[in-house]
Design an enzyme around this catalytic site. Structure first.
Site, mmCIF file in Angstrom:
data_model
loop_
_atom_site.group_PDB
_atom_site.id
_atom_site.type_symbol
_atom_site.label_atom_id
_atom_site.label_comp_id
_atom_site.label_asym_id
_atom_site.label_seq_id
_atom_site.Cartn_x
_atom_site.Cartn_y
_atom_site.Cartn_z
ATOM 1 N N ASP A 213 -4.218 -6.005 4.929
ATOM 2 C CA ASP A 213 -5.242 -6.823 5.582
ATOM 3 C C ASP A 213 -5.179 -8.276 5.133
ATOM 4 O OD1 ASP A 213 -6.490 -4.860 7.176
ATOM 5 O OD2 ASP A 213 -7.306 -3.978 5.352
ATOM 6 N N LYS B 30 -11.206 -2.989 18.367
ATOM 7 C CA LYS B 30 -9.812 -3.432 18.535
ATOM 8 C C LYS B 30 -9.326 -3.337 19.983
ATOM 9 C CE LYS B 30 -8.524 -2.891 13.774
ATOM 10 N NZ LYS B 30 -7.420 -3.187 12.885
ATOM 11 N N LYS C 49 8.842 -17.076 -10.145
ATOM 12 C CA LYS C 49 8.037 -16.018 -10.765
ATOM 13 C C LYS C 49 6.892 -16.629 -11.593
ATOM 14 C CE LYS C 49 8.308 -12.212 -13.955
ATOM 15 N NZ LYS C 49 9.028 -11.643 -15.069
ATOM 16 N N ASN D 109 0.845 -1.197 0.000
ATOM 17 C CA ASN D 109 0.000 0.000 0.000
ATOM 18 C C ASN D 109 0.878 1.243 0.000
ATOM 19 O OD1 ASN D 109 0.472 0.864 2.888
ATOM 20 N ND2 ASN D 109 -0.311 -1.214 3.205
ATOM 21 N N PRO E 139 -2.712 -11.456 10.460
ATOM 22 C CA PRO E 139 -3.024 -11.245 11.887
ATOM 23 C C PRO E 139 -3.232 -9.764 12.143
ATOM 24 C CG PRO E 139 -0.673 -11.675 11.574
ATOM 25 C CD PRO E 139 -1.342 -11.920 10.251
ATOM 26 N N LYS F 278 -13.917 1.403 15.529
ATOM 27 C CA LYS F 278 -12.661 0.654 15.435
ATOM 28 C C LYS F 278 -11.974 0.588 16.805
ATOM 29 C CE LYS F 278 -10.867 0.766 11.244
ATOM 30 N NZ LYS F 278 -10.199 1.305 10.067
ATOM 31 N N PHE G 162 -4.347 3.547 14.896
ATOM 32 C CA PHE G 162 -4.667 4.539 13.879
ATOM 33 C C PHE G 162 -5.879 4.031 13.106
ATOM 34 C CE2 PHE G 162 -1.682 8.082 13.195
ATOM 35 C CZ PHE G 162 -0.871 7.867 14.294
HETATM 36 N N1 CTP Z 1 -3.722 -2.926 12.107
HETATM 37 C C1 CTP Z 1 -2.875 -3.921 12.558
HETATM 38 N N2 CTP Z 1 -2.869 -5.108 11.933
HETATM 39 C C2 CTP Z 1 -3.652 -5.350 10.873
HETATM 40 C C3 CTP Z 1 -4.509 -4.333 10.382
HETATM 41 C C4 CTP Z 1 -4.513 -3.120 11.028
HETATM 42 O O1 CTP Z 1 -2.158 -3.702 13.535
HETATM 43 N N3 CTP Z 1 -3.605 -6.526 10.282
HETATM 44 C C5 CTP Z 1 -3.764 -1.655 12.839
HETATM 45 C C6 CTP Z 1 -3.206 -0.453 12.122
HETATM 46 O O2 CTP Z 1 -1.830 -0.306 12.418
HETATM 47 C C7 CTP Z 1 -4.033 0.669 12.703
HETATM 48 C C8 CTP Z 1 -5.384 0.011 12.986
HETATM 49 O O3 CTP Z 1 -5.113 -1.369 13.064
HETATM 50 O O4 CTP Z 1 -3.525 1.101 13.930
HETATM 51 C C9 CTP Z 1 -6.453 0.262 12.005
HETATM 52 O O5 CTP Z 1 -6.030 0.009 10.711
HETATM 53 P P1 CTP Z 1 -7.016 0.222 9.476
HETATM 54 O O6 CTP Z 1 -6.303 -0.182 8.246
HETATM 55 O O7 CTP Z 1 -7.620 1.585 9.560
HETATM 56 O O8 CTP Z 1 -8.175 -0.761 9.852
HETATM 57 P P2 CTP Z 1 -8.473 -2.208 9.441
HETATM 58 O O9 CTP Z 1 -8.317 -3.101 10.603
HETATM 59 O O10 CTP Z 1 -7.674 -2.578 8.240
HETATM 60 O O11 CTP Z 1 -10.015 -2.104 9.118
HETATM 61 P P3 CTP Z 1 -10.754 -1.623 7.783
HETATM 62 O O12 CTP Z 1 -9.850 -1.957 6.637
HETATM 63 O O13 CTP Z 1 -11.991 -2.413 7.808
HETATM 64 O O14 CTP Z 1 -11.024 -0.165 7.932
#
Ligand code: CTP
Length: 408
Positions: free
Chosen positions: A279, A344, A289, A211, A306, A340, A326
């Protein structure tokens, strides 16, 4: 207790008419109980003499990188390593440019390049030189590396013009030096874990799912925590950023590696998850490859990564006392971030709108809301400003915790 008592300051005096004010700075530092060693650059020596600097500091004044006597007795490495703080006052436009480019062609710049100590600069120059994009870029580079600044101030200049560029008065520089040492103790004794940057999830040896995260916000938070005395471990995904000073940085690629590094760094008092963790990851990474198939593109089967923040925030004896997440959102920012935080189980969440990619990803600015159990705050500014604001809130939180623990 006097914050400056027994502190060792290395003062680098570069070329500028404001060099005469540095003599007063040495006097004030000595009066406050600090030890002051000085490097006078060739330019600095056009304005004040080594004799006057030595008379006030009570130490030999160092001037020459190529002096055999200086190098055998003290050496540019020892000069910087044996100090608690390096102050450059005045810092001329040229000296700032050399610092930004990492030049080491005189004793002052060589000592700085060899330094592992915090640095404070007090710029002094004509206002046009200060406002020049080159100087602004150079000072920006230094600040991103964690260099602190005192001034410059607005006012009449030696050249007869008026504007921003005057060196801060010695008393003001002294206040910034004091503030540095006071701040440097506020979080001492606390361990912090910060995640930053993206994660890259390999599809095959050359392709990955990733990303746009630059890691700037997470790295700035790690640096801000360290500058307040916390013992910081930064677990970073792939970024183009240098490791922040005084921070133990662990480089990882994938979410699995990131969670393992976080577990290995535990226990911590504070955990801040600023990483944009992917995610999902490919269910299988191909060892070779993937070749283009003429008939159809390959199908990717994904599996969930995770959730590091959720794992760290789970109640239990090893849970950090403060867990901050975040929330990167594109719509219903506050509502989604609130949800969130609950889901979390983190204590605080920093919500930002990543809907407009030009605004946040990779840029130096940010606009966030800090959401806690008791309310919310809105901050706009550079990612460094946001990091400083967050660390101030963390300091308050631990101060209040200490007060309530003491009252029990
Ligand atoms: N985060 C994490 N591990 C993951 C996904 C997210 O530690 N596998 C943490 C990020 O570092 C951030 C928070 O979770 O502090 C939220 O991340 P975000 O991308 O906004 O949320 P998601 O859990 O991915 O939810 P969504 O995509 O549904 O908004």
């Amino acid at each position: 207790m006097n914050t400056l008592q027994s502190k060792k300051i290395l003062l680098i005096i570069s070329g500028g008419i404001a060099a005469y004010k540095s003599l007063e700075l040495i006097r004030l530092l000595k009066k406050a109980g600090a030890g002051v060693r000085c490097i006078l650059t060739q330019g600095g020596a056009k304005f004040i003499t080594p004799l006057s600097v030595s008379a006030l500091s009570g130490e030999q004044t160092h001037t020459d990188l190529w002096s055999l006597k200086d190098e055998t007795e003290m050496g540019h490495i020892r000069l910087s390593r044996e100090s608690d703080l390096i102050v450059v006052a005045p810092a001329s436009a040229s000296f700032i440019a050399k610092m930004a480019f990492g030049l080491a062609d005189d004793l002052g710049t060589a000592a700085l390049l060899a330094a592992d100590k915090p640095v404070l600069v007090a710029p002094a120059m004509n206002h046009m030189m200060w406002n020049h994009p080159a100087t602004q870029e150079n000072i920006g580079t230094l600040m991103r590396r964690g260099v602190k600044t005192a001034g410059p101030c607005a006012g009449d200049m030696a050249c007869g013009e008026t504007g921003i560029g005057r060196m801060a008065e010695p008393e003001e520089i002294l206040t910034s030096i004091r503030a540095h040492f006071e701040r440097a103790k506020k979080l001492s004794g606390l361990r912090a874990l910060v995640t930053s940057g993206p994660t890259f999830e390999p599809i095959d040896p050359v392709r990955f799912i990733g990303n746009r995260s630059s890691g700037k916000q997470g790295h700035a938070i790690a640096a801000a925590l360290a500058s307040c005395g916390a013992d910081v471990t930064l677990v970073s995904g792939p970024t183009a950023l240098p490791d922040p000073a005084s921070v133990k940085t662990i480089h990882v690629e994938t979410a699995d590696e990131m969670i393992s590094a976080c577990r290995a760094a535990a226990p911590a008092d504070i955990a801040i998850c600023a990483a944009a963790v992917a995610d999902w990851k490919p269910a299988q990474t191909q060892k070779k490859k993937i070749k283009k198939d003429k008939n159809a593109p390959p199908t990717l089967t994904l599996t969930e990564n995770p959730d590091i923040l959720s794992a760290l925030a789970q109640p239990g004896p090893r849970r950090p006392r403060l867990v901050i997440g975040f929330a990167a959102e594109t719509e219903n920012i506050l509502e989604s971030a609130h949800a969130k935080r609950m889901k979390k189980k983190c204590d605080w969440i920093v919500a930002n709108n990543v809907g407009t990619k030009e605004k946040i990803f990779g840029s130096d600015g940010n606009h966030v809301h800090l959401i806690t159990a008791s309310g919310q705050m809105e901050w706009r500014g550079s990612k460094k400003d946001i990091a400083d604001r967050l660390v101030l809130e963390i300091m308050d939180h631990f101060k209040n915790l200490k007060l309530s623990e003491a009252a029990e």
